[in-house]
Design an enzyme around this catalytic site. Structure first.
Site, PDB file in Angstrom:
ATOM      1  N   GLY A 229       0.848  -1.319   0.076  1.00 39.59           N
ATOM      2  CA  GLY A 229      -0.130   0.017   0.220  1.00 39.59           C
ATOM      3  C   GLY A 229       0.789   1.278  -0.004  1.00 39.59           C
ATOM      4  CB  SER A 230       0.118   4.862   0.678  1.00 44.92           C
ATOM      5  OG  SER A 230      -0.654   4.717   2.142  1.00 44.92           O
ATOM      6  CB  THR A 233      -0.753   2.868   4.983  1.00 44.09           C
ATOM      7  OG1 THR A 233      -1.773   3.789   4.550  1.00 44.09           O
ATOM      8  CG2 THR A 233      -1.544   1.725   6.092  1.00 44.09           C
ATOM      9  N   GLY A 234       2.110   2.463   5.193  1.00 44.50           N
ATOM     10  CA  GLY A 234       3.362   1.668   5.646  1.00 44.50           C
ATOM     11  C   GLY A 234       4.299   2.085   6.771  1.00 44.50           C
ATOM     12  CD  GLU A 251       6.777  -5.429  -2.495  1.00 46.25           C
ATOM     13  OE1 GLU A 251       7.000  -4.687  -3.285  1.00 46.25           O
ATOM     14  OE2 GLU A 251       7.736  -6.636  -2.608  1.00 46.25           O
ATOM     15  CB  CYS A 285       2.929   0.170  -7.262  1.00 45.25           C
ATOM     16  SG  CYS A 285       2.940  -1.802  -7.527  1.00 45.25           S
TER      17      CYS A 285
END
Ligand code: NAD
Length: 479
Positions: A229-230, A233-234, A251, A285
């Site tokens: 994800g973004s 958020t990571g 990722e 992505c």
């Protein structure tokens, strides 16, 4: 889903979740309500984690004969293919992508299960020579319970990309589906059921990221976190993982650049641009978000790219057009904002540049020319059908611009000069480099980031080793 309500797949049972909480899922191509989705709350999450733990401790997967685990995973692959038509229609409606792209997601998901099913009985340890008085060997063990949080752009194939190696290694897995398009992914539960995967091994829960997702990654019952994800958020998840010292695989986003040299085959490049930035409306992505072009062919490349963009067919995903809507109105507004900021920063709109005047969240296929490499548009992930073109004078300058963001997911080189292709590929700061074809490679080629694009690798044999940990056994033969 026959009654219009998607449920949670809780350790082999289909449940509504806690307190009747639901979210409405929209069709981005019509802006109409498509279905409702039952949300899992704290109690359902606790049950999923407990079932995963019990299943793991019982050895449902880890103690299964490896060849039997392998056969079971291949059965999952064929059950995914059996639900692909139904699943693809749902995924197309909830995500806005084309029906063909939705079918490809189910096919790719099946291939992940075949690929990792094929290696489930080949996770071999090593023997280490310590002289005549010792026997020393290593084994690869599963972590235990793997928590996996999935984004909305490829919910089915990304979930399978992590779930298949996780199962091959013998882990139990709890997946949190993306709230914008959770339904196609939840159908994987029925493929697992039909393939007789033991019931506690996998749960697929629906929930809001900041609620269910945050709870899942903070749980002390989790032995590993896999996040796609973004960056934002990571980072939040990594803070949680730091508190509990939980191993994590990240990722994250990208701002990938293609370098177009003056000897490149322009037709080949244009075919790559079409899929590179317009497939899935650019919500990829590893999209071709930037194009760096040798000054001598720059104007020609911009003009031909604009002609290609303006000529794309646009429609609802069910019709299989070239270009589809983005996932939500919020996403569309974000994309439009970056585009108008780019204009203020001096970029030229060679094609598109604004939302389309029609029902659905459609952004016009957009080519921004003369983009300053330091500008917002060139540095931030747009996650939409917008590619930023910039001219360069020398090979060294092209490499410096390509490497000049905080990301490093993929990169590309278009040239007929093989020596140059290798030389530049070596210098590019990215987890994967495409030469003369964007998205070359596939499920067997390692994929992952450098810098803020994350760490760890998915896909290929290499990914398998993200789902195991090494144990060394050192035995003295003395006395
Ligand atoms: P996102 O970070 O908003 O959400 C991803 C998932 O995280 C969703 O399921 C969401 O519900 C959940 N989530 C949100 N907040 C959370 C929290 N605090 N704790 C736990 N979970 C939480 O990303 P997105 O908008 O769904 O996806 C787009 C992003 O994903 C882009 O940046 C894209 O580049 C990236 N992406 C990366 C890859 C890759 O393989 N590198 C693949 C696809 C997408």
């Amino acid at each position: 889903m026959s009654d219009g309500l998607a449920r949670n797949f809780l350790a082999g049972a289909w449940v509504e979740g806690d307190g009747g909480a639901r979210i409405a899922v929209e069709d981005p191509g019509t802006e109409e309500h498509f279905a409702d989705c039952a949300l899992a709350g704290e109690a359902t999450l606790a049950k999923a984690l407990e079932a995963a733990r019990v299943s793991f401790e019982r050895g449902d997967l880890a103690d299964m004969q490896p060849s039997a685990r392998s056969r079971m995973m291949v059965r999952v692959a064929s059950e995914i293919r059996a639900i692909a038509d139904e699943g693809a229609t749902i995924l197309c409606r909830e995500s806005g992508k084309t029906l063909d792209a939705a079918r490809d997601e189910f096919e790719e998901a099946a291939q992940y299960f075949e690929y990792y099913g094929g290696v489930a009985d080949k996770i071999e340890g090593k023997s280490i020579p310590l002289g005549p008085d010792y026997v020393d060997y290593t084994t690869y063990e599963p972590f235990g319970v793997s928590a996996q949080v999935v984004p909305w752009n490829f919910p089915v194939s990304i979930a399978a990309r992590s779930l298949a190696p996780s199962m091959a290694a013998g882990n139990s897995t709890v997946i949190k589906s993306p709230e914008l398009d959770p339904i196609g992914l939840s159908l994987l539960g029925s493929a697992l059921e039909r393939a007789d995967v033991p019931s506690g091994v996998v749960s697929i829960l629906n929930g809001i990221g900041s609620e269910l997702g945050a709870r899942l990654v903070r749980s002390t019952e989790v032995d590993q976190i896999v996040f796609t994800g973004s960056v934002q958020t990571g980072q939040a998840i990594l803070h949680a993982a730091a508190d509990s010292v939980t191993p994590s695989l990240m990722e994250l986003g990208g701002k990938s650049a293609a370098i177009l040299f003056d000897d490149a085959d322009l037709d080949m490049f244009l075919a790559s641009l079409k899929s590179g930035i317009f497939y899935n409306a650019g919500q990829v992505c590893s999209a071709m978000a930037r194009v760096l072009v040798d000054r001598s062919i720059y104007e020609d490349a911009v003009e031909r790219s604009a002609i290609l963009s303006n000529g794309l067919s646009v429609d609802h995903g069910l019709i299989n057009p070239d270009h589809t809507p983005v996932i939500s109105d919020l996403q569309l507004s974000r994309i439009e904002n970056v585009t108008s900021t780019a204009r203020q920063e001096g970029a030229r709109i060679a094609a598109g540049g604004a939302r389309l005047d029609r029902k659905g969240h459609f952004m016009a296929p957009t080519i921004l020319a003369d983009v300053d490499p330091a500008s917002h548009a060139a540095q931030q992930e747009i996650f939409g059908p917008v590619s930023c073109f910039t001219p360069f004078e020398t090979e060294a300058e092209a490499i410096a611009i390509a490497n000049g963001t905080e990301f490093g997911l993929v990169s590309g080189v278009f040239t007929k000069d093989l020596a140059r292709a290798h030389r530049v590929a070596r210098k590019l700061r990215a987890g994967q480099v495409f030469v003369n074809e964007w998205f070359a490679g596939g499920i067997s080629t390692p994929f992952g980031g450098v810098g803020k694009s994350g760490f760890g690798r998915e896909k290929g044999l290499e990914a398998l080793y993200n789902y195991v940990r090494t144990k060394n056994v050192a035995i003295s033969l003395k006395g």
